[in-house]
Design a protein around this motif. Structure first.
Motif, PDB file in Angstrom:
ATOM      1  N   GLY A 119      14.210   2.822  16.665  1.00  0.00           N
ATOM      2  CA  GLY A 119      13.719   3.386  18.092  1.00  0.00           C
ATOM      3  C   GLY A 119      12.808   2.033  18.489  1.00  0.00           C
ATOM      4  O   GLY A 119      12.515   2.338  19.674  1.00  0.00           O
ATOM      5  N   GLU A 155      13.812  12.305  16.731  1.00  0.00           N
ATOM      6  CA  GLU A 155      13.523  11.878  18.105  1.00  0.00           C
ATOM      7  C   GLU A 155      11.876  11.333  18.262  1.00  0.00           C
ATOM      8  O   GLU A 155      11.688  10.287  18.758  1.00  0.00           O
ATOM      9  CB  GLU A 155      13.554  13.032  19.042  1.00  0.00           C
ATOM     10  N   ILE A 156      11.060  12.137  17.676  1.00  0.00           N
ATOM     11  CA  ILE A 156       9.801  11.754  17.218  1.00  0.00           C
ATOM     12  C   ILE A 156       9.269  10.565  16.619  1.00  0.00           C
ATOM     13  O   ILE A 156       8.388   9.857  17.035  1.00  0.00           O
ATOM     14  CB  ILE A 156       8.626  12.950  16.894  1.00  0.00           C
ATOM     15  N   LYS A 158      11.299   8.122  16.180  1.00  0.00           N
ATOM     16  CA  LYS A 158      11.713   6.935  16.740  1.00  0.00           C
ATOM     17  C   LYS A 158      10.645   6.750  17.988  1.00  0.00           C
ATOM     18  O   LYS A 158      10.318   5.574  18.396  1.00  0.00           O
ATOM     19  CB  LYS A 158      12.997   7.218  17.534  1.00  0.00           C
ATOM     20  N   TRP A 159      10.310   7.791  18.740  1.00  0.00           N
ATOM     21  CA  TRP A 159       9.306   7.468  19.685  1.00  0.00           C
ATOM     22  C   TRP A 159       7.628   7.052  19.083  1.00  0.00           C
ATOM     23  O   TRP A 159       7.165   6.100  19.681  1.00  0.00           O
ATOM     24  CB  TRP A 159       8.845   8.964  20.433  1.00  0.00           C
ATOM     25  N   SER A 162       8.503   3.400  18.550  1.00  0.00           N
ATOM     26  CA  SER A 162       8.927   2.432  19.910  1.00  0.00           C
ATOM     27  C   SER A 162       7.437   2.454  20.526  1.00  0.00           C
ATOM     28  O   SER A 162       7.282   1.349  21.240  1.00  0.00           O
ATOM     29  CB  SER A 162       9.671   3.074  20.993  1.00  0.00           C
ATOM     30  N   THR A 163       6.841   3.386  20.543  1.00  0.00           N
ATOM     31  CA  THR A 163       5.369   3.225  21.345  1.00  0.00           C
ATOM     32  C   THR A 163       4.346   2.717  20.499  1.00  0.00           C
ATOM     33  O   THR A 163       3.562   1.760  21.163  1.00  0.00           O
ATOM     34  CB  THR A 163       4.680   4.621  21.174  1.00  0.00           C
ATOM     35  N   CYS A 175      13.220   7.283  10.171  1.00  0.00           N
ATOM     36  CA  CYS A 175      13.812   8.017  11.198  1.00  0.00           C
ATOM     37  C   CYS A 175      14.766   8.945  10.678  1.00  0.00           C
ATOM     38  O   CYS A 175      16.107   8.877  11.273  1.00  0.00           O
ATOM     39  CB  CYS A 175      14.111   7.235  12.391  1.00  0.00           C
ATOM     40  N   ARG A 230      -1.929   9.512  25.016  1.00  0.00           N
ATOM     41  CA  ARG A 230      -0.862  10.230  25.019  1.00  0.00           C
ATOM     42  C   ARG A 230      -1.108  11.542  23.933  1.00  0.00           C
ATOM     43  O   ARG A 230      -0.510  11.969  22.875  1.00  0.00           O
ATOM     44  CB  ARG A 230       0.361   9.711  24.299  1.00  0.00           C
ATOM     45  N   ARG A 233       1.431  14.609  23.711  1.00  0.00           N
ATOM     46  CA  ARG A 233       2.889  14.278  23.021  1.00  0.00           C
ATOM     47  C   ARG A 233       2.413  14.166  21.224  1.00  0.00           C
ATOM     48  O   ARG A 233       3.100  14.840  20.529  1.00  0.00           O
ATOM     49  CB  ARG A 233       3.390  12.957  23.200  1.00  0.00           C
ATOM     50  N   ASP A 249       7.223  16.848  25.400  1.00  0.00           N
ATOM     51  CA  ASP A 249       7.532  16.106  26.798  1.00  0.00           C
ATOM     52  C   ASP A 249       5.941  15.812  27.405  1.00  0.00           C
ATOM     53  O   ASP A 249       6.035  15.353  28.456  1.00  0.00           O
ATOM     54  CB  ASP A 249       7.936  17.233  27.696  1.00  0.00           C
TER      55      ASP A 249
END
Length: 753
Positions: A119, A155-156, A158-159, A162-163, A175, A230, A233, A249
């Protein structure tokens, strides 16, 4: 399965670094594992000039790598360094062009794909390998969804990478679609960043600063949405990680609030408003949740006196967990004491039983120990008067790893479950332990509810695992209540309502006959000698032709019978029958079985397989019906106890009618029931021997023998043994002969005390 390129990598790293001080050679087996990862890590440290070498890719390794090669690509990095990269890529499953030392196109593409899978490609673009990605490469973490993993969890993951990968101490997490210890710590660290903590303060631990920050800044209600911070999230991530289905989201909608309210009810939180308040955040992020919550249940190792019982009730407690046993050799006397249950009930408290002797290390757990624990728990629970249907919580009081659960704890609990069923299904199996232990045992169908040791927040079996769906009690903090004579230290537990404990007890009356003990195997030669002499005298000895007609000699029959001594001892104690009754009948049937009996059993099996096929054909009568077997036989005396299915059905129905076992009533006129029971008698030795004991109990009932089963006289015993073989003079002769074997077993019994 071996991978030849992994083997090549292992061969290269061994050949290159085998003479380097501190390098530890890896087995060249073609299988990726931590040993290979560690070998490559030490190779990297040597290339960086670090000493001494270690398995850890820690701060020193990261700093040296960042200083010397902040980017490794086709323009930077010596050949050996690139070979380490290529070797690690193969171990991770990424393709390459061999271990060439050249950062070629295929190596670069694999590095880019690694960044995409983790990610971080959006923040660490390009084909070069940077230190944090190198660190991720030298782990056993997966970056694709593994078996049983969730794409939404991935998905989370990877987020998060990346974040937050740009923060100093945030490192790339797996992941793989699975919530885990590292993922949970990363989630807390991310929350700390959003709360404004700097890199020196954010540590991934749910400490006082984090708790204060959540209370002051992270409360969420319907309509909230992410902007510069955030929180939504991260809260949604925590919900998803704990297996609650919400979107990811950044919007706190009414639908999200509805699911949050469901979670709050499930976790028995103080408020079920659907808002993300502190107790809800806490229950999602740490196993204790908010440890200041006051529960309605507790457990303790201290005797509960009348004064302490009143103090507990005054403090709002309704249910107390107490121990059935002590730890052998320990000076701590934690088990239920005389009069204690009565004091608890008088104060309006219910009790749930916990069984623990040791259970604090993996090597305690085994199938054999499970059998011992089951019998001891049943007997002690009965002595205290715990009623049928009570759940006994068997303790796993350590941080069990996944392999411990697979190799030791599951076999242990499988035997506990099996034995409790064989002893009449009087009590149900629960577990006290970390979340992962509770989860896996429930998945195996071996437990009915969990007492979760959530107070051990650092256990790897709690970090990264959601609260089990079958939780009954959640242990969150050690506290004290009461003053003076009522002062007592307890573990404070949240109760789900799944188990209300018990507040009525019928203790065993004093003066009952002593129960039989396990056989002393040192006496087997003497027992065998007496059995052989006796069987020779009554015509059951081994003649010239016996091996041709009977597969089990008298000595073999003794060994086979004693091989089931643990089960027979348990059955005799659970059903309160003399174990010599079971032993003498089992030995007789094992000895007198003929070589023709398996052939007879095959005809019964063939008959019911035909019945099943015919039944299926009748539902859809296309083509010719199945042909019946040449010989139709509906029943046979089968298994070690040589029991007919219809005899077993009658005996088990009787046992169920008197509350001895929980079986549903079966119909001996229904071939489905006969076939089901016959198969179990034929295939399940434990079921067969258990049924043998029940047949003797039903025989006594038919004969009108109502004396305590432990007090039968010889004539009563002889009549019961005879009834096992039927009625009439032949059965009477059988009973007389088996009584002689009974006397021999009794002669060699293990003395009490």
């Amino acid at each position: 399965m071996a991978d030849e390129m992994v083997r090549t990598a292992q061969q290269w790293v061994n050949a290159t670094y085998q003479n380097v001080p501190g390098y530890q050679p890896v087995e060249e087996n073609g299988r990726t594992g931590w040993s290979t990862v560690f070998a490559l890590t030490r190779a990297l440290q040597h290339e960086l000039g670090l000493s001494p070498l270690s398995d850890s890719f820690g701060p020193a390794t990261l700093a040296a790598l960042s200083a010397r090669w902040p980017v490794i690509d086709h323009t930077a990095g010596p050949a050996n360094l690139v070979k380490i990269v290529q070797s690690a890529l193969y171990c991770k499953g990424y393709p390459g062009s061999g271990i060439s030392g050249s950062y070629d196109v295929e190596t670069a593409n694999s590095v880019r794909r690694l960044k995409e899978d983790t990610g971080v490609i959006g923040v660490l673009p390009g084909f070069g390998l940077v230190p944090k990605v190198f660190k991720a490469l030298l782990t056993m973490d997966a970056y694709v969804v593994l078996s049983g993993g969730s794409p939404r969890v991935r998905e989370i993951q990877k987020w998060l990478n990346s974040t937050y990968v740009g923060r100093r101490d945030f490192f790339i997490i797996p992941c793989d679609g699975h919530f885990s210890r590292d993922v949970q710590k990363a989630l807390v660290r991310a929350l700390q960043y959003e709360l404004g903590m700097d890199d020196d303060t954010a540590n991934g631990r749910f400490g006082p600063g984090t708790q204060t920050g959540i209370r002051n800044h992270a409360a969420l209600n319907t309509g909230a949405a992410d902007s510069t911070r955030r929180f939504v999230r991260l809260f949604q991530a925590a919900m998803v990680f704990n297996t609650w289905d919400v979107p990811f989201d950044g919007r706190y909608t009414a639908a999200v609030a509805g699911t949050v309210a469901e979670f709050q009810r499930f976790a028995c939180l103080p408020r079920t408003t659907g808002a993300a308040d502190f107790p809800t955040w806490a229950s999602l992020l740490v196993s204790t949740g908010d440890p200041t919550r006051r529960g309605s249940a507790c457990d303790c190792v201290t005797t509960v006196t009348p004064a302490r019982a009143q103090a507990l009730r005054a403090a709002g407690y309704t249910t107390v967990g107490r121990y059935l046993s002590n730890v052998p050799g320990s000076k701590l006397n934690k088990k239920i004491q005389p009069g204690e249950l009565q004091a608890l009930v008088a104060a309006g408290l219910a009790v749930f039983p916990i069984y623990q002797t040791k259970g604090g290390t993996a090597d305690y757990f085994s199938a054999a120990q499970g059998a011992d624990d089951a019998l001891a728990a049943v007997e002690t629970a009965r002595e205290h008067g715990f009623q049928r249907g009570t759940t006994i919580y068997f303790a796993v009081d350590f941080d069990a790893m996944d392999h411990d659960i697979t190799q030791r704890i599951i076999p242990h609990f499988r035997m506990v479950s099996q034995r409790l069923a064989q002893y009449g299904g009087e009590y149900r199996v629960g577990v006290y332990g970390p979340r992962n232990v509770c989860r896996r045992l429930a998945k195996e169908g071996l437990t009915v509810s969990s007492f979760v040791s959530d107070m051990s927040t650092g256990f790897s079996g709690n970090l990264g695992f959601p609260l089990p769906r079958d939780w009954a009690f959640d242990q969150i903090a050690t506290i004290t209540v009461g003053t003076g004579d009522g002062h007592i230290e307890i573990d404070n537990n949240i109760a789900s309502g799944r188990d209300h404990g018990q507040n009525r007890f019928a203790p065993a009356p004093p003066g009952r006959p002593a129960l039989d003990l396990p056989f002393d195997m040192s006496r087997q030669p003497a027992l065998t000698q007496d059995i052989v002499a006796y069987m020779n005298g009554i015509g059951w000895g081994e003649g010239v032709l016996e091996p041709l007609t009977h597969p089990n000699s008298p000595p073999e029959s003794v060994s086979m019978t004693l091989g089931h001594d643990e089960l027979i001892t348990g059955l005799s104690r659970a059903y309160r029958v003399r174990k010599f009754t079971i032993q003498s009948l089992l030995l007789t049937e094992v000895r007198t079985v003929t070589r023709d009996d398996p052939v007879v059993d095959l005809t019964v099996r063939a008959n019911y397989l035909y019945e099943e096929k015919l039944e299926e054909w009748m539902k859809n009568p296309v083509g010719d019906p199945p042909a019946p077997p040449l010989v139709r036989r509906t029943d046979s005396s089968t298994g070690p106890g040589a029991i007919f299915a219809k005899t077993a059905i009658k005996a088990r129905n009787h046992a169920a009618s008197i509350g001895l076992i929980p079986d549903e009533r079966l119909n001996a006129a229904d071939w489905h029931d006969v076939w089901k029971v016959w198969k179990r008698l034929n295939e399940d030795t434990g079921y067969n021997i258990t049924t043998l004991a029940l047949v003797t109990i039903e025989a006594a009932h038919e004969l009108g023998i109502t004396t305590d089963r432990l007090r039968y006289g010889e004539e009563e015993t002889r009549r019961i043994l005879a009834r096992y073989n039927g009625t009439g003079s032949a059965a009477d002769g059988y009973g007389t002969k088996v009584l002689g074997i009974y006397r021999i077993f009794e002669k060699h019994r293990t003395p009490a005390g």
